[in-house]
Enzyme design. Structure first.
Site, short mmCIF file in Angstrom:
data_model
loop_
_atom_site.label_atom_id
_atom_site.label_comp_id
_atom_site.label_asym_id
_atom_site.label_seq_id
_atom_site.Cartn_x
_atom_site.Cartn_y
_atom_site.Cartn_z
N ARG A 9 0.86 -1.19 0.00
CA ARG A 9 0.00 0.00 0.00
C ARG A 9 0.89 1.23 0.00
O ARG A 9 2.11 1.12 0.15
CB ARG A 9 -1.01 0.01 1.14
CG ARG A 9 -0.69 -0.72 2.39
CD ARG A 9 0.49 -0.18 3.15
NE ARG A 9 0.37 1.24 3.38
CZ ARG A 9 1.38 2.04 3.67
NH1 ARG A 9 2.64 1.57 3.73
NH2 ARG A 9 1.22 3.32 3.88
N GLY A 10 0.27 2.40 -0.17
CA GLY A 10 1.03 3.63 -0.34
C GLY A 10 1.06 3.94 -1.83
O GLY A 10 1.39 3.07 -2.64
N ALA A 11 0.74 5.19 -2.19
CA ALA A 11 0.55 5.52 -3.60
C ALA A 11 1.76 5.18 -4.47
O ALA A 11 1.63 4.47 -5.48
CB ALA A 11 0.14 6.98 -3.73
N ARG A 23 -7.48 -0.57 -6.80
CA ARG A 23 -7.76 0.52 -5.86
C ARG A 23 -7.96 1.80 -6.67
O ARG A 23 -7.15 2.12 -7.54
CB ARG A 23 -6.60 0.71 -4.86
CG ARG A 23 -6.42 -0.53 -3.96
CD ARG A 23 -5.60 -0.21 -2.73
NE ARG A 23 -6.35 0.58 -1.79
CZ ARG A 23 -5.78 1.20 -0.74
NH1 ARG A 23 -4.47 1.13 -0.55
NH2 ARG A 23 -6.52 1.89 0.10
N GLN A 39 -1.82 1.91 10.08
CA GLN A 39 -0.51 2.01 9.41
C GLN A 39 0.50 2.78 10.26
O GLN A 39 1.69 2.53 10.16
CB GLN A 39 -0.66 2.71 8.04
CG GLN A 39 -1.40 1.93 6.99
CD GLN A 39 -2.87 2.28 6.95
OE1 GLN A 39 -3.43 2.77 7.94
NE2 GLN A 39 -3.53 2.02 5.83
N ASP A 48 -2.35 10.66 -2.13
CA ASP A 48 -2.71 9.58 -3.07
C ASP A 48 -3.07 10.12 -4.44
O ASP A 48 -2.93 9.43 -5.44
CB ASP A 48 -3.84 8.74 -2.48
CG ASP A 48 -3.33 7.92 -1.32
OD1 ASP A 48 -3.25 8.47 -0.20
OD2 ASP A 48 -2.94 6.76 -1.53
N ASN A 90 -5.86 12.08 0.44
CA ASN A 90 -4.90 11.31 1.25
C ASN A 90 -5.71 10.51 2.27
O ASN A 90 -6.93 10.65 2.37
CB ASN A 90 -3.89 12.26 1.92
CG ASN A 90 -2.72 11.50 2.53
OD1 ASN A 90 -2.17 10.58 1.92
ND2 ASN A 90 -2.35 11.85 3.75
N LYS A 91 -5.01 9.71 3.04
CA LYS A 91 -5.63 8.82 4.04
C LYS A 91 -6.70 9.53 4.86
O LYS A 91 -6.51 10.67 5.28
CB LYS A 91 -4.51 8.32 4.96
CG LYS A 91 -4.94 7.43 6.11
CD LYS A 91 -5.70 6.19 5.69
CE LYS A 91 -4.95 5.38 4.66
NZ LYS A 91 -5.82 4.41 3.96
#
Lengths: 349, 349
Positions: free
Chosen positions: A44-46, A87, A193, A234, A244-245
Site C-alpha cells: 500500500r502507499g501511492a 484501488r 498504518q 494519493d 490522502n488517508k
C-alpha cells in the site's frame, strides 16, 4: 527492506499486513496475484502500488503467451485494467500502468515490446527512488532546527518502495541533518498504518517518535506541541486539492485553526492534471470490518453497520506547500503544478 | 441493564470492559474494589463513576467497624480520598463523595451516620436518574425532525447508570418522539467505547446508527452529512470550558469550521464552579498500552512510546449550548451556569 522487487519472472512483495510481527514475502507469479496484493493492502502507499502495478504489467509481458505485438498489447491492456481496478484513489497506479503499456506500444515487435515493458517498469521504480531522495532534501529545508512534526498514516519506504519515502523521508532527512526532530505518529485507524508501519520504520531509523490516537491531534496542537504537519498524498488534483488517508482533512482544518503549517510531500507521479478538483476524485470505500474488527478482532456487536471511507480530500486552501522532486510548490497551485509538470504535461515528460 | 447497583452490603458493577461480548458483573464488597472498578474502566462515564463512588462511601459506612461517629467519619473520608484518586478528571466523583460524606457528618451518632450515608448515596443515584430523563426531554427539542447526529464516546445508560444517559438520552428521546434520527458513532479510540458500548446500546434501543473511525468526522461534515454533534462531559468549568473524552475538542473545531452546532449534555453534577477555566482541569493520562495494543492485542512494535491523554478541553467559545436538567444554557456561560446552579452554589443546593 525492499517492499516491492522485480525478480524476472515474479514480483516479490513484502506482506505489510503482517508487520511488525512478521517479515513475510509474497511471490506473485501472475497479474492476478499482484492485483490481489494491492487490493488486500499487502502492498500500500501511492508510490509503492504504482511501482507494483508497473511490475504487474511487466509480469504480464514476460508471461503472456502472445505471439504478436498486437496480441501482447491487448494482454497488457487487460492486465493494466485489472491492476487499476484494484484501488481507485491513488493516481500512481494508472500512471505507472500507462507508462509501461505505452513503452511496449512504441516497440516494433513482440519481443521488443516485452523488453520495453520490463525496462519501463524498472525505470518507473528508479524514477520514484530518485524522486524520494530529492523530495527529502527539498523538504528538510522547511523543517526548523527543533521541530515536533505530526504525521498521519505511513509514508516511509514501505509506502513508496523507494528511498526513505515521501513525508517520512523529509523527517528522516531533517533528523540526519542534525535537526532535533520528534514525530507524533497518528496510529491511523482503521488499518493502523501508523502503529504498525510508521512506528516500526522510525524506530529502525532512530528518529524519536511517540504514538498517539488520531483523536489526540487537537489537544497536541492546542498545547503548542506541534510545529508542523507533514503528510503524503494519493492524488493531487490540478487545483492543488489533495486526496490522502482518511483523517488528513481534519488534521488540515486543525492545523489551519492553530496556525500550524501543513506540508504535502508527493512525487509528480501523484499529481493528476486530468483531475480538475478534489470533487472529481473517487474515494475508495473499504470493507466495514476494518472498522468493526480492528486487526481482525471484533469489538463492535455482530452486525453493526459501519462506513469505511479510506481517503478524504483536503482543499488546496488548507495546504501550506506541496513538496515534489521538482521543487516546492506554493499557492496558487494551479499554475505552480502546471509549471513543474512542464509544458507537455505529465505523460509527455 | 443496571451498570451500578446498591445491594446493601455490596455494590454490583457491570464489567463494561467485557461488553459487548459478555454481560458479567463484579460484586464489590469493599471500597478498594469499587476504586479498582473505576480505575480499570469496568465502570466509566462521569455520572456513573459519581454514583459508584457514592455507593463506595456508603459501603465503607456499612462495613467499617467504627464505634463512634468521629471514627466512622475518618473512615468515610479515607474511603472518599481513595475513590477520588481513582480518576482525576470527572468532577462527579468528588461531588458524589462530598455529598455522601457531608450527609453522614450531619448525623448525630454512628448508626444515624451510617444510615445517612446510604440514603444519600441512593439519593445521588435517584437524582442522576431524574436528571437524565429531564435532559433528554429538554435536549430533544433541539434536534431537527430529520437529523444526522454525530457523537463521540459513550453517553448512554452505561455511562450514567441513570435514565438513557446524557447525550445519548437526547438522541433516544428524539427518536422516540418520531424524529428521523440517524447517529454517526465515533469508534472512540483508544478504548473503543463507541464500537463496544454505544453501538451496543443504540442497537438495543432501535436507533439507526453507523459506526465510523474517529478520523472520518471531517469527511462527513464536509459532505453535509452531519446536522449536529452531541457529546457528554466529564467536567464543565465555571466559564463553560468542557473537559470530555479525547477527540471532543477536534470535533468542536471541525463543527465550528463547518457551521454545525455542538451541544454538550451533562447533569449539573458535572459543572464545577470551583474550576475557573478549562486550564485548571487535570487531564488524566492513561497507560500507553491502550494505544499500542487496542483491546489488549499489540499492534505497534514492542517498546513503542505512546502518549495517552484520556480527555481534552473544548473552549466554551466552540460550544453551541449546554443541556442540563435545569435548562439549556447558552453563552455567555459564566453567568448562565451560575444562574442554574443557584445562588448558594452547587454544594448548597
Amino acid at each position: 527492506v525492499n517492499p516491492v522487487a522485480w525478480e524476472g519472472e515474479a514480483v516479490r512483495i513484502l506482506d505489510q499486513r503482517k508487520l511488525p510481527v512478521e517479515e513475510a514475502y509474497l511471490e506473485c507469479r501472475d497479474v492476478e496475484s499482484v492485483a490481489d496484493a494491492i487490493r488486500s493492502l499487502a502492498v500500500r502507499g501511492a508510490p509503492a502500488i504504482g511501482i507494483a502495478a508497473g511490475f504487474g504489467v511487466a509480469l504480464a509481458a514476460v508471461r503472456a503467451p502472445a505471439r504478436s505485438r498486437g496480441e501482447l498489447l491487448r494482454e497488457l491492456r487487460r492486465a493494466g485494467r485489472m491492476l487499476i481496478a484494484a484501488r481507485p484513489t491513488a493516481v500512481n497506479l494508472p500512471w505507472a500502468v500507462g507508462r509501461v503499456v505505452e513503452a511496449a506500444s512504441a516497440a516494433s515487435d513482440v519481443d521488443a515490446a516485452r523488453e520495453a515493458a520490463v525496462a519501463e517498469a524498472l525505470a518507473v521504480a528508479g524514477r520514484e527512488d530518485e524522486a524520494c531522495l530529492l523530495m527529502a532534501e527539498l523538504g528538510q529545508a522547511l523543517v526548523p532546527e527543533k521541530a515536533n512534526v505530526l504525521t498521519h498514516c505511513n509514508t516511509g519506504r514501505l509506502a513508496c518502495a523507494a528511498g526513505f519515502g515521501t513525508a517520512q523521508g523529509v523527517m528522516y532527512a531533517a533528523h540526519r541533518a542534525g535537526k532535533r526532530v520528534h514525530v507524533w505518529v497518528d496510529e491511523t485507524r482503521p488499518v493502523l498504518q501508523g502503529s504498525r508501519l510508521t512506528a516500526w520504520e522510525l524506530q529502525r531509523l532512530g528518529v524519536p517518535m511517540t504514538l498517539v490516537a488520531d483523536s489526540a491531534a487537537g489537544l497536541l496542537m492546542a498545547g503548542g506541541r506541534v510545529d508542523l504537519v507533514i503528510v503524503g498524498a494519493d492524488r493531487i488534483a490540478a487545483n492543488g486539492d489533495v486526496a490522502n488517508k482518511i483523517g488528513t482533512y481534519q488534521l488540515a482544518v486543525l492545523a489551519a485553526h492553530h496556525g500550524v503549517p501543513l506540508y504535502v510531500t508527493a512525487p509528480t507521479s501523484t499529481i493528476d492534471p486530468a483531475t480538475p478538483t478534489g470533487r472529481d476524485i473517487l474515494i475508495e470505500e473499504r470493507a466495514p470490518e476494518e472498522v468493526t474488527a480492528p486487526g481482525g478482532v471484533p469489538f463492535a456487536p455482530a452486525g453493526t453497520p459501519a462506513l469505511n471511507p479510506a481517503f478524504d480530500v483536503t482543499p488546496a486552501a488548507l495546504v501550506t506547500a506541496i513538496i515534489t522532486e521538482r521543487g516546492v510548490v506554493r499557492p496558487p497551485y494551479r499554475s505552480g503544478l502546471r509549471r513543474i509538470l512542464g509544458h507537455r504535461g505529465r505523460r509527455g515528460e
